[in-house]
Design a protein around this motif. Structure first.
Motif, short mmCIF file in Angstrom:
data_model
loop_
_atom_site.label_atom_id
_atom_site.label_comp_id
_atom_site.label_asym_id
_atom_site.label_seq_id
_atom_site.Cartn_x
_atom_site.Cartn_y
_atom_site.Cartn_z
N SER A 243 4.08 4.27 -6.77
CA SER A 243 4.90 3.53 -5.81
C SER A 243 4.38 2.11 -5.62
N GLU B 142 1.57 9.65 -7.40
CA GLU B 142 2.77 9.12 -6.74
C GLU B 142 2.47 7.86 -5.92
N TYR B 143 1.31 7.86 -5.24
CA TYR B 143 0.94 6.67 -4.47
C TYR B 143 0.79 5.47 -5.41
N ARG C 50 0.83 -1.20 0.00
CA ARG C 50 0.00 0.00 0.00
C ARG C 50 0.86 1.25 0.00
N SER C 51 0.26 2.37 -0.34
CA SER C 51 0.83 3.69 -0.09
C SER C 51 -0.28 4.56 0.46
N ALA C 52 0.09 5.54 1.29
CA ALA C 52 -0.86 6.45 1.95
C ALA C 52 -1.74 5.67 2.93
N GLY C 53 -2.90 6.23 3.27
CA GLY C 53 -3.73 5.60 4.30
C GLY C 53 -3.23 5.93 5.71
N TRP C 54 -2.53 7.05 5.86
CA TRP C 54 -1.96 7.44 7.14
C TRP C 54 -2.89 8.35 7.94
N LYS D 218 6.70 -1.04 -6.45
CA LYS D 218 7.01 -1.97 -5.37
C LYS D 218 6.59 -3.40 -5.73
#
Lengths: 318, 318
Positions: free
Chosen positions: A245, A241-242, A141-145, A249
């Motif tokens: 990535s 960008e998310y 994953r990316s983000a979700g923060w 990945k």
């Protein structure tokens, strides 16, 4: 009786349960209360899931013994102990049925891939997250923060950026913007100063109120407002960008065939400015990404995922 | 007995009262509890101010009848009704003495100008605000909107930007940064995932915890960390814009002589990287701005302001 496959899309305030047959045809659906036990407590969460399963099986004209597989996507079910808890519930109601517990992003991906866990989903709703799987079943994953640690592309982040543009225009550090009048009107305010009381009101906390401003940014950008367009550009760029990535990945950017990219969530619905910009940016950077919108809701996505997992397991057994 | 001039720097948790004589010499100071009535209630706020005035007058060897003028800078005293409330307190303790109630920024400006209300102050503490006066006594501000509406340059905003850099590095959308190890160590965490629990912990809310991370950005920038330097650059740039807008709105940029620019607040103390960068950027854009650090604390600044106002009023009477 046909085998039944059940999908559960569970949130803090409501739960959607959908039942399908072995051909993927929907046989019924049911709405019950919240099933995130952090929000509603264990008793109510368990009850919402039981109710959904029983009612949909009834609507399908079957019984619990017809259920072949279940997939649950429940918000706030991230830690191993949460998964164990859901396991005890499933053991009570359907002790001999295989089930999967996923996060919301996984069933949102499935809603755009007809249940296949391959490719990437970007969800821009109140929050924002990118999540993906490669052919080997590896996920990332990316983000979700959440709102304080980032998550541009999220509804609340678009809202924050709009408010910053508005107060900067008031401070005269940035140009005037159409968003000022539109936002003040929506919030029934006479001046920007009232935004302070509204933003920090202890009786009206939560991030949803910021996310609800987001449609105004699109509206103003379409009317030619530069500041609003900058807000959209910044947030689209972050989402790109998310996605990039996640692709890198998982090695998805190196796949020779097209890779599904599911665009989900209220902010990037079909043919809106925000999703059109996102698609245009993605086309330049990830030419093999194939943007698709969900072909069903996440509840049916979860049911299709249960069906796909059942088929894979059956094939593997042969 | 000499005439006495009293300055009060009142906050949510503590109040500093300083007494000076007609030559500006400090004769005494006293710390009492919070005097922001929104934080501590009216009774305690009133008591904190009474205590400060009585104790400093005693330390000066005088009596209440020696007090010539009072200036109070109290946080959270923004609305007219707040000012009326403070007025009733002053009428109780010093019924025949002229007083002024200002916001924190005004007495911070006075702390760098020996009590003269001319020029601009930029405060970067937990929050950030720029505030100024021109020769005609007109005042204006930029920023000061709080953490959800903007206020770059503020400690919490530096903290937010650091955390975004750290989680983006984890997501692999941004390069690795030295800040990751430093922040995780300071917060006693093993991984970035723990930041989520920490950031949204309902038992540990408030913006101060984000502001407390700010010194790590400077430390890492000095060690050559690009991401940390970007955080500082972005926040310095914002502060430059706030200052510039105050100068332009008041016509200070057109003054032929140098205009005091007071750099106040814990993040921009003397000779730190952050204040050095700010000074360098200001020199390019506002060549007549003369950066100065406070020559005293805001409590004494308030007392000097009381003295200056007394002198001006006496001159006007002649």
């Amino acid at each position: 009786m046909t085998k039944l496959f059940i999908g559960v899309d569970g949130g803090g305030t409501k739960t959607l349960t959908v039942v399908i047959d072995e051909q993927g045809n929907e046989l019924g659906r049911h709405h019950s209360g919240g099933s995130n036990h952090h929000s509603v407590g264990e008793e109510l969460a368990r009850e919402a899931i039981f109710e959904g399963i029983k009612e949909t099986v009834k609507k399908a004209g079957g019984s619990l013994s017809d259920v072949a597989r279940v997939c649950l996507g429940i918000s706030g079910i991230d830690r191993p102990e949460d998964q164990v808890l859901v396991g005890t519930w499933m053991n009570d109601i359907l002790p001999s049925v295989t089930y999967d517990v996923s996060n919301d992003a996984v069933i949102a991906l499935a809603s755009g891939t007809m249940g296949k866990l391959y490719g990437c989903v970007i969800i821009s709703g109140t929050g924002c997250i990118a999540y993906g799987f490669n052919r080997q079943g590896k996920s990332t994953r990316s983000a979700g923060w959440g709102p304080l640690l980032g998550d541009e592309g999220a509804g609340y982040q678009v809202g924050f950026d709009m408010l910053k543009a508005i107060v900067s225009a008031k401070d005269e550090t940035r140009p005037k913007t159409l968003m000022t009048d539109k936002v003040l009107t929506q919030l029934c305010m006479k001046s920007e100063d009232e935004l302070i009381t509204w933003a920090y009101d202890p009786k009206n906390q939560g991030w949803q109120k910021f996310a609800q401003l987001a449609p105004i940014a699109t509206e103003c950008a379409l009317a030619g407002d530069v500041a609003a367009q900058q807000v959209l550009d910044k947030n689209v760029q972050a989402m790109v960008e998310y996605i990039q990535s996640v692709f890198v990945k998982l090695g998805l950017d190196k796949e020779s065939e097209s890779v599904p990219l599911v665009l989900a969530g209220g902010n990037i619905e079909r043919e809106c400015l925000y999703s059109n910009q996102l698609k245009a940016s993605i086309a330049k950077i990830l030419p093999n990404a194939k943007p698709v919108f969900p072909s069903c809701d996440s509840g049916k996505g979860a049911a299709l995922l249960a069906l796909e997992k059942y088929k894979s397991a059956s094939t593997a057994e042969k």
